[in-house]
Design a protein around this motif. Structure first.
Motif, PDB file in Angstrom:
ATOM      1  N   LYS A 170       0.757  -1.062  -0.076  1.00 44.29           N
ATOM      2  CA  LYS A 170      -0.023   0.040   0.088  1.00 44.29           C
ATOM      3  C   LYS A 170       0.945   1.224  -0.063  1.00 44.29           C
ATOM      4  N   LEU A 171       0.776   1.978  -0.988  1.00 40.36           N
ATOM      5  CA  LEU A 171       1.726   3.252  -1.166  1.00 40.36           C
ATOM      6  C   LEU A 171       1.181   4.414  -0.683  1.00 40.36           C
ATOM      7  N   GLY A 172       1.311   4.467   0.758  1.00 40.94           N
ATOM      8  CA  GLY A 172       0.914   5.621   1.629  1.00 40.94           C
ATOM      9  C   GLY A 172       0.098   4.976   2.721  1.00 40.94           C
ATOM     10  N   ASN A 173       0.076   5.947   3.803  1.00 41.53           N
ATOM     11  CA  ASN A 173      -0.729   5.553   5.083  1.00 41.53           C
ATOM     12  C   ASN A 173      -2.092   5.988   4.736  1.00 41.53           C
ATOM     13  N   ASP A 174      -2.274   6.827   4.060  1.00 39.50           N
ATOM     14  CA  ASP A 174      -3.847   7.101   3.565  1.00 39.50           C
ATOM     15  C   ASP A 174      -4.813   5.748   3.454  1.00 39.50           C
ATOM     16  N   GLN A 175      -6.035   5.993   4.278  1.00 43.67           N
ATOM     17  CA  GLN A 175      -6.890   4.732   4.185  1.00 43.67           C
ATOM     18  C   GLN A 175      -7.221   4.330   2.815  1.00 43.67           C
ATOM     19  N   ASP A 176      -7.437   5.230   1.864  1.00 46.26           N
ATOM     20  CA  ASP A 176      -7.502   4.735   0.278  1.00 46.26           C
ATOM     21  C   ASP A 176      -6.510   4.803  -0.393  1.00 46.26           C
ATOM     22  N   ALA A 177      -5.185   4.813  -0.101  1.00 47.16           N
ATOM     23  CA  ALA A 177      -3.980   4.662  -0.831  1.00 47.16           C
ATOM     24  C   ALA A 177      -4.055   3.423  -1.676  1.00 47.16           C
ATOM     25  N   ALA A 178      -3.160   3.965  -2.990  1.00 49.78           N
ATOM     26  CA  ALA A 178      -3.282   2.913  -4.173  1.00 49.78           C
ATOM     27  C   ALA A 178      -2.253   1.685  -3.546  1.00 49.78           C
ATOM     28  N   ARG A 179      -2.384   0.517  -4.099  1.00 52.43           N
ATOM     29  CA  ARG A 179      -1.904  -0.553  -3.780  1.00 52.43           C
ATOM     30  C   ARG A 179      -1.170  -1.176  -5.007  1.00 52.43           C
ATOM     31  N   VAL A 180       0.028  -1.704  -4.958  1.00 51.99           N
ATOM     32  CA  VAL A 180       0.848  -2.136  -6.265  1.00 51.99           C
ATOM     33  C   VAL A 180       1.393  -3.489  -5.780  1.00 51.99           C
ATOM     34  N   HIS A 181       1.130  -4.371  -6.706  1.00 55.06           N
ATOM     35  CA  HIS A 181       1.836  -5.805  -6.611  1.00 55.06           C
ATOM     36  C   HIS A 181       3.466  -5.625  -6.721  1.00 55.06           C
ATOM     37  N   ILE A 182       3.956  -6.253  -5.699  1.00 55.18           N
ATOM     38  CA  ILE A 182       5.374  -6.464  -5.726  1.00 55.18           C
ATOM     39  C   ILE A 182       5.947  -7.459  -7.003  1.00 55.18           C
ATOM     40  N   GLY A 183       6.454  -7.234  -7.864  1.00 58.55           N
ATOM     41  CA  GLY A 183       6.911  -7.939  -8.934  1.00 58.55           C
ATOM     42  C   GLY A 183       8.235  -8.607  -8.846  1.00 58.55           C
ATOM     43  N   ALA A 184       9.004  -7.751  -8.182  1.00 56.54           N
ATOM     44  CA  ALA A 184      10.461  -8.239  -8.192  1.00 56.54           C
ATOM     45  C   ALA A 184      11.066  -7.702  -6.799  1.00 56.54           C
ATOM     46  N   TYR A 185      11.960  -8.573  -5.954  1.00 57.68           N
ATOM     47  CA  TYR A 185      12.791  -8.224  -5.052  1.00 57.68           C
ATOM     48  C   TYR A 185      13.838  -8.071  -5.701  1.00 57.68           C
ATOM     49  N   ALA A 186      14.416  -6.682  -5.702  1.00 57.07           N
ATOM     50  CA  ALA A 186      15.702  -6.301  -6.303  1.00 57.07           C
ATOM     51  C   ALA A 186      16.507  -5.161  -5.712  1.00 57.07           C
ATOM     52  N   LEU A 187      17.756  -5.226  -5.402  1.00 51.01           N
ATOM     53  CA  LEU A 187      18.556  -4.332  -4.825  1.00 51.01           C
ATOM     54  C   LEU A 187      18.485  -3.069  -5.764  1.00 51.01           C
ATOM     55  N   GLN A 188      18.035  -1.641  -4.943  1.00 50.12           N
ATOM     56  CA  GLN A 188      18.001  -0.555  -5.612  1.00 50.12           C
ATOM     57  C   GLN A 188      19.319   0.181  -5.517  1.00 50.12           C
ATOM     58  N   VAL A 189      19.146   1.332  -6.322  1.00 50.31           N
ATOM     59  CA  VAL A 189      20.212   2.566  -6.091  1.00 50.31           C
ATOM     60  C   VAL A 189      20.343   2.810  -4.860  1.00 50.31           C
ATOM     61  N   PRO A 190      21.230   3.433  -4.120  1.00 52.14           N
ATOM     62  CA  PRO A 190      21.314   3.573  -3.133  1.00 52.14           C
ATOM     63  C   PRO A 190      20.265   5.027  -2.506  1.00 52.14           C
ATOM     64  N   GLN A 191      19.656   4.931  -1.436  1.00 49.32           N
ATOM     65  CA  GLN A 191      18.756   6.231  -1.300  1.00 49.32           C
ATOM     66  C   GLN A 191      17.575   5.982  -1.793  1.00 49.32           C
ATOM     67  N   VAL A 192      17.195   5.093  -2.782  1.00 52.46           N
ATOM     68  CA  VAL A 192      15.913   4.608  -3.336  1.00 52.46           C
ATOM     69  C   VAL A 192      15.716   3.185  -2.911  1.00 52.46           C
ATOM     70  N   ASP A 193      14.454   3.125  -2.295  1.00 47.53           N
ATOM     71  CA  ASP A 193      14.078   1.755  -1.700  1.00 47.53           C
ATOM     72  C   ASP A 193      13.365   1.028  -2.686  1.00 47.53           C
ATOM     73  N   ALA A 194      12.439   1.554  -3.570  1.00 47.50           N
ATOM     74  CA  ALA A 194      11.733   0.775  -4.390  1.00 47.50           C
ATOM     75  C   ALA A 194      11.281   1.649  -5.857  1.00 47.50           C
ATOM     76  N   VAL A 195      11.196   1.048  -6.935  1.00 43.52           N
ATOM     77  CA  VAL A 195      10.664   1.943  -8.301  1.00 43.52           C
ATOM     78  C   VAL A 195       9.338   1.246  -8.692  1.00 43.52           C
ATOM     79  N   VAL A 196       8.707   2.182  -9.527  1.00 40.77           N
ATOM     80  CA  VAL A 196       7.636   1.712 -10.144  1.00 40.77           C
ATOM     81  C   VAL A 196       7.812   2.495 -11.575  1.00 40.77           C
ATOM     82  N   ASN A 197       7.040   2.213 -12.718  1.00 40.66           N
ATOM     83  CA  ASN A 197       7.075   2.923 -13.667  1.00 40.66           C
ATOM     84  C   ASN A 197       6.355   4.306 -13.695  1.00 40.66           C
ATOM     85  N   GLU A 198       6.740   5.045 -14.817  1.00 45.84           N
ATOM     86  CA  GLU A 198       6.389   6.734 -14.665  1.00 45.84           C
ATOM     87  C   GLU A 198       4.773   6.658 -14.883  1.00 45.84           C
TER      88      GLU A 198
END
Length: 405
Positions: A170-198
């Motif tokens: 769930k992307l946000g603590n709002d009650q109705d925040a959008a949910r995204v499915h995790i497609g991959a567990y992959a180490l990210q660029v430092p200081q970035v925890d996760a990525v989605v497309n634009e």
């Protein structure tokens, strides 16, 4: 020496990358997720849909064209420029012309709050952004096919800690925040925890193009850091990337993910040691208030939360439950800091969370919080940490705006 490594200096890593093979449809029903599968960090990973030769699109509403095979792998992610507002074309053009800069990559960055942990998420072009990932991950085709198909790629420990039973985040603590499915567990660029497309940037209310990755190849990032800072101004974050946070750089907190995040506002901050931060004084003076409320006395919180907190405590009091909250065991609201042993902000840094009855409500326990009190707080726009997978029953955080009259 470069912080994240250059294309010339890196060898392919041999570590194992875990991929979640569960695909999610975009809709109200939550599909049953398959168990994650193991895949080596090689460039020969098969596409998600071997029969057609085309990757499967998990979320058509948030999909972009698949990136295809990578060409010209790879670039080092050495510096991150991060602003509260979109970077101008003139600014990014000047940065690209600095001697020693090999490549740049625009992206959109923001923070989303998940179980009091504020993580940094990037909305990226998977075809070009992947060049800045570690080389073994950049070449693993399925990761970027899944990001293009509307799913999320996230650091393994964080994803496993925060995902729900169906593999969603769930992307946000709002009650109705959008949910995204995790497609991959992959180490990210430092200081970035996760990525989605634009495509996700609009859904999440992100500022488009407010960040820039910079590769300096064989040039030390320290050589160009000051030159970039002069172009963007002293208030923007220009940080050298590495496993640890660049303590010399101004940082940016841009909370997104719903109406609460929008009401909270955005601030820059400095790291002051001991896991603490100092938000910019203008944001604090505009947003943080110390006011009296029932039962607890004077609290220091974000101004948008205080009316709802006061209403919840008034109802607790009027229903004869005041003795269920112990003022001497209140641990505060506005406390600008990181989550322990991380560089991820707590929601206390924004003043929209509070901890009560601390001794009997430790993390990982069922806790002793009165459930009628919990129900009242939920009614007045608060989420309760006792509902989380790894419980935090002392913790309440604002998850929706309530009109208090």
């Amino acid at each position: 020496m470069q912080a994240w490594g250059s294309a010339r200096g890196r060898a392919l890593a041999t570590g194992v990358l875990l991929l979640s093979l569960a695909l999610a449809a975009c809709g109200e029903e939550t599909p049953r997720a398959k168990p994650p599968a193991d895949a080596t960090g090689s460039s020969s990973s098969s596409p998600s849909s071997p029969s057609s030769g085309q990757p499967t699109v998990a979320d058509p509403a948030h999909s972009v064209p698949p990136p295809g095979k990578i060409e010209g792998c790879c670039q080092g992610a050495d510096i991150l420029v991060y602003s509260q507002e979109p970077l101008s074309d003139d600014m990014t053009s000047q940065i690209r012309k600095i001697d020693g800069i090999d490549a740049t990559e625009p992206l959109s960055l923001a923070q989303v709050a998940i179980e009091n942990r504020v993580i940094t998420i990037g909305a990226v072009d998977p075809a070009s952004y992947r060049r800045f990932a570690r080389s073994d991950i950049a070449q693993l085709q399925e990761v970027w096919d899944r990001v293009a198909g509307g799913e999320l790629a996230i650091d393994t420990p964080l994803g496993k800690k925060l995902q729900d039973d169906a593999g969603f985040l769930k992307l946000g603590n709002d009650q109705d925040a959008a949910r995204v499915h995790i497609g991959a567990y992959a180490l990210q660029v430092p200081q970035v925890d996760a990525v989605v497309n634009e495509k996700w940037a609009e859904t999440l209310g992100m500022r488009r193009g407010n960040a820039l990755l910079v590769s300096t190849d064989l040039t030390s990032p320290q050589v160009v850091q000051d030159k970039i800072q002069k172009i963007v101004g002293k208030d923007l974050s220009v940080q050298i990337l590495g496993p640890d946070l660049d303590l010399s750089a101004t940082q940016t907190a841009f909370l997104t993910g719903g109406s609460v995040a929008e009401a909270v506002g955005t601030f820059s901050y400095r790291v002051i040691g001991g896991g603490r931060i100092t938000p910019e004084s203008s944001w604090v003076s505009e947003n943080i208030r110390s006011e009296p409320v029932p039962i607890l006395g004077t609290v220091t919180c974000h101004k948008v939360m205080i009316p709802q907190l006061r209403a919840a405590l008034l109802e607790v009091q009027s229903r004869g439950l005041a003795d269920k909250i112990h003022p001497g065991e209140y641990a505060g609201c506005f406390y600008p800091r990181f989550i322990a042993n991380t560089t991820q902000l707590s929601l206390h840094s924004f003043g929209i969370a509070l901890d009560m009855n601390v001794p009997g409500n430790q993390r990982g326990t069922v806790g002793e919080m009165d459930r009628d009190v919990v129900a009242i707080f939920k009614k007045w726009g608060f989420a309760w940490g006792g509902d989380w997978g790894y419980t935090d029953p002392m913790h309440f955080e604002m998850n929706r705006l309530v009109d208090v009259r």
